[in-house]
Design a protein around this motif. Sequence first.
Motif, short mmCIF file in Angstrom:
data_model
loop_
_atom_site.label_atom_id
_atom_site.label_comp_id
_atom_site.label_asym_id
_atom_site.label_seq_id
_atom_site.Cartn_x
_atom_site.Cartn_y
_atom_site.Cartn_z
N ASP A 1 57.91 20.52 85.51
CA ASP A 1 57.52 19.43 84.62
C ASP A 1 57.12 19.90 83.21
OD1 ASP A 1 55.17 20.64 85.28
OD2 ASP A 1 54.13 18.82 85.91
N GLY A 2 57.23 21.20 82.94
CA GLY A 2 56.97 21.72 81.61
C GLY A 2 55.52 22.05 81.33
N SER A 3 54.64 21.93 82.28
CA SER A 3 53.23 22.25 82.05
C SER A 3 52.95 23.70 82.45
CB SER A 3 52.34 21.31 82.87
OG SER A 3 52.55 21.52 84.25
N LEU A 4 51.87 24.22 81.92
CA LEU A 4 51.47 25.59 82.22
C LEU A 4 50.68 25.62 83.52
CD1 LEU A 4 50.25 26.82 78.74
CD2 LEU A 4 52.36 27.41 79.89
N SER A 5 50.94 26.65 84.31
CA SER A 5 50.18 26.80 85.55
C SER A 5 48.94 27.65 85.27
CB SER A 5 51.04 27.46 86.61
OG SER A 5 51.28 28.81 86.28
N LEU A 6 48.03 27.65 86.20
CA LEU A 6 46.82 28.45 86.07
C LEU A 6 47.15 29.93 86.01
CD1 LEU A 6 43.75 28.57 86.00
CD2 LEU A 6 43.77 28.62 88.51
N LYS A 7 48.14 30.35 86.77
CA LYS A 7 48.56 31.75 86.78
C LYS A 7 49.05 32.18 85.39
CE LYS A 7 50.86 33.79 90.28
NZ LYS A 7 52.02 34.08 91.15
N GLU A 8 49.83 31.36 84.73
CA GLU A 8 50.33 31.67 83.39
C GLU A 8 49.19 31.76 82.37
OE1 GLU A 8 54.76 29.67 83.59
OE2 GLU A 8 53.04 28.41 83.13
N LEU A 9 48.22 30.88 82.49
CA LEU A 9 47.07 30.92 81.59
C LEU A 9 46.23 32.18 81.80
CD1 LEU A 9 45.97 27.18 81.63
CD2 LEU A 9 47.07 28.43 79.77
N ILE A 10 46.05 32.57 83.04
CA ILE A 10 45.28 33.78 83.34
C ILE A 10 46.00 35.01 82.81
CG2 ILE A 10 44.49 35.26 85.23
CD1 ILE A 10 43.81 32.69 86.76
N ILE A 11 47.31 35.07 82.96
CA ILE A 11 48.08 36.20 82.44
C ILE A 11 47.98 36.27 80.92
CG2 ILE A 11 50.43 37.09 82.12
CD1 ILE A 11 51.01 36.07 84.99
N ALA A 12 48.10 35.14 80.25
CA ALA A 12 47.99 35.11 78.79
C ALA A 12 46.60 35.55 78.34
CB ALA A 12 48.30 33.71 78.27
N LEU A 13 45.57 35.09 79.01
CA LEU A 13 44.20 35.49 78.68
C LEU A 13 44.01 36.99 78.87
CD1 LEU A 13 41.33 34.59 77.91
CD2 LEU A 13 40.88 34.30 80.36
N PHE A 14 44.54 37.52 79.96
CA PHE A 14 44.45 38.95 80.22
C PHE A 14 45.11 39.75 79.10
CE2 PHE A 14 46.43 42.79 81.99
CZ PHE A 14 45.29 43.46 82.43
N LEU A 15 46.28 39.32 78.66
CA LEU A 15 46.98 40.04 77.59
C LEU A 15 46.22 39.97 76.27
CD1 LEU A 15 50.66 39.05 78.35
CD2 LEU A 15 49.57 41.26 78.72
N ILE B 1 43.02 39.71 75.88
CA ILE B 1 41.81 40.53 75.98
C ILE B 1 42.13 42.02 75.96
CG2 ILE B 1 39.91 41.17 77.53
CD1 ILE B 1 39.80 38.22 78.37
N THR B 2 43.18 42.42 76.66
CA THR B 2 43.45 43.85 76.80
C THR B 2 44.24 44.46 75.65
OG1 THR B 2 45.41 43.38 78.13
CG2 THR B 2 43.33 43.80 79.30
N ALA B 3 44.99 43.69 74.90
CA ALA B 3 45.82 44.24 73.82
C ALA B 3 45.00 45.00 72.77
CB ALA B 3 46.66 43.15 73.18
N PRO B 4 43.89 44.47 72.26
CA PRO B 4 43.11 45.23 71.29
C PRO B 4 42.51 46.51 71.86
CG PRO B 4 42.45 42.93 71.28
CD PRO B 4 43.36 43.12 72.42
N VAL B 5 42.13 46.47 73.12
CA VAL B 5 41.56 47.65 73.78
C VAL B 5 42.62 48.75 73.88
CG1 VAL B 5 40.52 48.52 75.91
CG2 VAL B 5 39.89 46.27 75.05
#
Length: 60
Positions: free
Chosen positions: A3-17, A19-23
Amino acid sequence: MSDGSLSLKELIIALFLFITAPVVAHMLAKASLHAKVKQRKDSVNNELFDKARQQKDRED
């Protein structure tokens, strides 16, 4: 989901990236300073490079 919406898994992966990219970038920069990788001549920030070199020279 089709249906074109984001899943919780996709949001968690994006948040992880986000947070970790600057580190990871900081760790790579520090590792290159300690390994004495040659700096580009047109580099903007030489202060950190010079500090790291002085500190490393004092340790040797």
